[in-house]
Design a protein around this motif. Structure first.
Motif, PDB file in Angstrom:
ATOM      1  N   CYS A   1       4.755  -8.511   0.907  1.00 32.80           N
ATOM      2  CA  CYS A   1       4.036  -8.101   0.121  1.00 32.80           C
ATOM      3  C   CYS A   1       4.589  -7.306  -1.251  1.00 32.80           C
TER       4      CYS A   1
ATOM      5  N   CYS B   1       1.222   0.515   1.502  1.00 36.19           N
ATOM      6  CA  CYS B   1       1.812   1.240   2.566  1.00 36.19           C
ATOM      7  C   CYS B   1       3.028   2.076   2.307  1.00 36.19           C
TER       8      CYS B   1
ATOM      9  N   CYS C   1       1.809  -1.729  -3.155  1.00 35.33           N
ATOM     10  CA  CYS C   1       1.001  -1.634  -1.745  1.00 35.33           C
ATOM     11  C   CYS C   1       1.059  -0.079  -1.060  1.00 35.33           C
TER      12      CYS C   1
ATOM     13  N   CYS D   1      -0.349  -3.524   7.241  1.00 34.21           N
ATOM     14  CA  CYS D   1       0.050  -3.669   6.006  1.00 34.21           C
ATOM     15  C   CYS D   1      -1.426  -5.364   5.963  1.00 34.21           C
TER      16      CYS D   1
ATOM     17  N   CYS E   1       5.535  -1.213   5.161  1.00 33.99           N
ATOM     18  CA  CYS E   1       4.501  -2.015   5.494  1.00 33.99           C
ATOM     19  C   CYS E   1       4.588  -2.926   6.960  1.00 33.99           C
TER      20      CYS E   1
HETATM   21 ZN   LIG Z   1       1.892  -3.805   2.360  1.00 32.17          ZN
END
Ligand SMILES: [Zn+2]
Length: 291
Positions: free
Chosen positions: A257, A263, A261, A136, A202
């Protein structure tokens, strides 16, 4: 959602040293469709954040890299609500400039493992997650920013070759990995990073450099016992450095995060099998990964 509970996977070195730093510890014995994780998960607080910690090699270092229950470890963290995982592990350096005791915030992997199941979906469906950026970016940025607050040298990127082991490389293999452009050699980041991606979490890897891999010839007159003592000393120092770095990351106000995101959306377009052809019971076991 911000990271309510941060997952930490400790490898060689970090194992018990990090647990000793946790406060208000409780132990969660978790079952998964892939068996039990390496150890019951330690839940506690560090720098005011809630942590779920797994010692990858188990108590007493009982799992060699091939036999680590990678799927159960990642599934257990996901089940606990973990959205970001900071993993660590010992590595050998393939570059003169990456010295023993240094830390590396890995950005790429080369997977050379051959004996590990690298997917949760092997008996369920054809699921193809993107892996071009295996870690990430936001989580890596948070770790790199925090590294400015510690003494140890932290390299902001590095390519990690994951070999099957348990034997170390031959010199010819070590030179080949250098020719590939790799920076580090280790045995445990794969399939862990792939499974974290399938679990829509992540993931970032802090590598602890224990020694130069065998490409670099030792000084004459140094015997095996001296070398082992040196490697253990390096790993102990790198472990202290990694703990400082993880604490600095957790102490920072910056979010590690967030839910925008990529991910955390990695399964959105990844299931190629027709829904009607998927065994519902098997898929139901994996629903936790889709949350
Ligand atoms: Zn992330």
């Amino acid at each position: 959602m911000a990271d309510n509970i941060v997952g930490i996977i400790g490898g060689s070195g970090l194992g018990n040293a990090l647990v000793e730093q946790l406060k208000n510890v409780s132990i969660e014995d978790i079952d998964t469709p892939f068996g039990k994780p390496s150890v019951p998960v330690s839940i506690g607080t560090l720098q005011g954040r809630q942590i779920a910690f797994i010692n990858r090699h188990g108590n007493g270092h009982r799992f060699m890299p091939t036999n680590v229950p990678y799927r159960a470890n990642i599934y257990a963290l996901k089940k606990l609500g973990v959205t970001s995982v900071i993993a660590s592990g010992a590595v050998g350096s393939l570059k003169e400039a990456i010295r023993p005791k240094d830390l590396v915030v890995v950005d790429q992997f080369i997977d050379k493992t051959t004996q590990r199941t690298s997917t949760f979906f092997d008996s369920t469906a054809a699921v193809h997650c993107a892996m071009s950026e295996p870690c990430c970016g936001s989580l890596r940025d948070a770790i790199i920013a925090a590294s400015k607050n510690i003494q140890a040298t932290t390299h902001p990127d590095g390519t990690y070759v994951c070999m099957e082991g348990p034997q170390f490389s031959t010199r010819a293999e070590s030179l080949m990995h250098i020719a590939w452009g790799a920076d580090l050699i280790g045995m445990t980041a794969m399939p862990e990073a792939k499974l974290a991606r399938e679990a829509q979490m992540c993931y970032a890897m802090i590598s602890l450099v224990s020694d130069y891999d065998c490409w670099r010839k030792h000084e004459p007159g140094v015997d095996a016992q001296d070398l082992l003592a040196e490697i253990i000393g390096n790993l102990t120092a790198a472990t202290q450095n990694a703990i400082e770095l993880i604490k600095a990351v957790l102490a920072s106000d910056t979010p590690l995060c967030n839910d925008s995101c990529n991910c955390r959306k990695s399964l959105d377009l990844a299931v190629w099998t027709d829904k009607n052809a998927i065994h519902a019971d098997k898929m139901n076991q994996l629903q936790v990964l889709f949350k």
